[in-house]
Design an enzyme around this catalytic site. Sequence first.
Site, short mmCIF file in Angstrom:
data_model
loop_
_atom_site.label_atom_id
_atom_site.label_comp_id
_atom_site.label_asym_id
_atom_site.label_seq_id
_atom_site.Cartn_x
_atom_site.Cartn_y
_atom_site.Cartn_z
N ASN A 77 38.15 60.56 74.83
CA ASN A 77 37.90 60.59 73.37
C ASN A 77 37.06 61.81 72.98
OD1 ASN A 77 35.36 60.01 74.31
ND2 ASN A 77 35.20 58.00 73.33
N ASN A 125 31.88 62.90 74.89
CA ASN A 125 30.92 63.59 75.76
C ASN A 125 31.61 64.69 76.57
OD1 ASN A 125 28.46 62.43 75.23
ND2 ASN A 125 28.82 60.68 76.57
N PHE A 131 36.76 56.56 84.73
CA PHE A 131 35.49 57.29 84.58
C PHE A 131 34.84 57.02 83.23
CE2 PHE A 131 35.54 59.94 88.27
CZ PHE A 131 36.85 60.33 88.50
N SER A 155 27.66 53.44 90.10
CA SER A 155 26.49 54.31 90.21
C SER A 155 25.45 53.70 91.13
CB SER A 155 25.89 54.53 88.82
OG SER A 155 24.60 55.13 88.91
N THR A 172 22.61 53.52 90.52
CA THR A 172 21.63 52.88 89.64
C THR A 172 21.72 51.37 89.74
OG1 THR A 172 20.66 53.12 87.44
CG2 THR A 172 23.02 52.72 87.53
N TYR A 210 22.24 50.91 80.78
CA TYR A 210 23.35 51.69 81.37
C TYR A 210 23.68 51.13 82.75
CZ TYR A 210 25.43 55.14 84.37
OH TYR A 210 26.22 55.75 85.32
N LYS A 238 27.12 48.94 84.47
CA LYS A 238 27.82 49.21 85.73
C LYS A 238 27.83 47.96 86.62
CE LYS A 238 28.82 53.59 85.12
NZ LYS A 238 30.23 54.02 84.94
N ARG A 289 8.40 59.89 84.91
CA ARG A 289 9.31 59.31 83.90
C ARG A 289 9.43 57.81 84.19
NH1 ARG A 289 15.26 61.87 83.73
NH2 ARG A 289 15.27 60.98 85.82
N ASP A 309 11.74 55.67 86.96
CA ASP A 309 12.19 56.50 88.08
C ASP A 309 11.78 55.88 89.42
OD1 ASP A 309 13.51 58.39 86.71
OD2 ASP A 309 12.09 60.02 87.06
#
Length: 354
Positions: free
Chosen positions: A32, A35, A80, A124, A126, A148, A152, A291, A294
């Site tokens: 789309n 990004n 993706f 990910s 994460t 986020y 996932k 941060r 992290d």
Amino acid sequence: MFILVTGGAGFIGSHTCVELLNAGYELIVIDNFLNSKPESLHRVQELTGKSFKFYQVDMLEEVQMERVFLENRIDAVIHFAGLKAVGESVSNPLLYYKNNLMSTFILCQLMQKYNIKHLVFSSSATVYGLPESVPISEDFHLKALNPYGRTKLIIEQVLQDLYSSDPEWSISLLRYFNPIGAHESGLIGEDPQNIPNNLMPYITQVAAGKLHELEVFGSCYPTVDGTGVRDYIHVVDLAIGHLMALEKTFKSSGVHAYNLGTGQGYSVLELVSAFESVTGVRIPYRITNPRSGDAAICYADSTKAWKELGWKAKKGIEEMCADSWRWQYNNPDGYINKVKGPHITNEEEFLVQK
Ligand code: WQD
């Protein structure tokens, strides 16, 4: 073999399209351009000399999405597409849950309807949250720390349930560590839409003079020099991992998670130092506060991918730095300026489906 690639114009998607085309796969790419930029796909075509079908599609639009399935033979899907900025997901969680989850549900429902049950999903590292130890293996406890990462994790769990309901599905969950670098040509690379959140694109923009200095988020972690340690993996190694996972989905059913990392951790200052020695460009930096969210140290145990896929990362940190810089140096403003050249094909060859 015909592969539907969602988000194929993105950083990892475009590099994977290059490898897929070079390996002889026929592609149907959807994006789309939220990004990403169309120019990245022109560059994919230039790099491979291959054409492919493209649809500019919002994956939340079911009618648009079904048209792709109605008009094409699809043997497998590499998914993706999704929003991926951790900070944005914290400030706008509903956007992330709606976009990342609903788009995947619509995709899987159409795959089920059209009896396409081979899927490679872009997950990910994460999903591991703050790891209790390193290296991280796939059987570690899963606990996302932000919306986020939770999208996932939720998608991974939905795909497990999908397989439990129908064992014909064959799904690879690829848990990326920290993708950096770029294709050696310097024609495709990471093109952040705003100020980069991630370390390497921030470094390359400092090197290019677009940003003043690097802020190093914390220097009191229990690491070699106090700065955060991550498993940086070359995006081309990552792309090749997708091809090997895709081939695995054609050989056996089930849901299999794989860590795609090098197994080698580098601190922020080690990456800065490697970049400076490879490129000869000094990176001014200052230490700032850590941060929030992290992890101190995060790197992969990727032996499962080696044993089951025959995949392991081959490119080292120096090549990652050199390739990142070549992309940035050749494209100071990313894909914005479409440079007409002898090999840039026109829209017709690009097979844009109106
Ligand atoms: C790396 C290291 C920072 C920027 C994120 C996402 C993850 C995945 C990869 C999507 C850390 C430090 C960073 C800066 C810094 N994305 N840093 N100054 O946070 O490991 O992972 O990107 O799947 O989901 O969470 O990557 O590049 O942001 O940070 O000091 O300006 O660099 O503290 O130690 P991260 P990163």
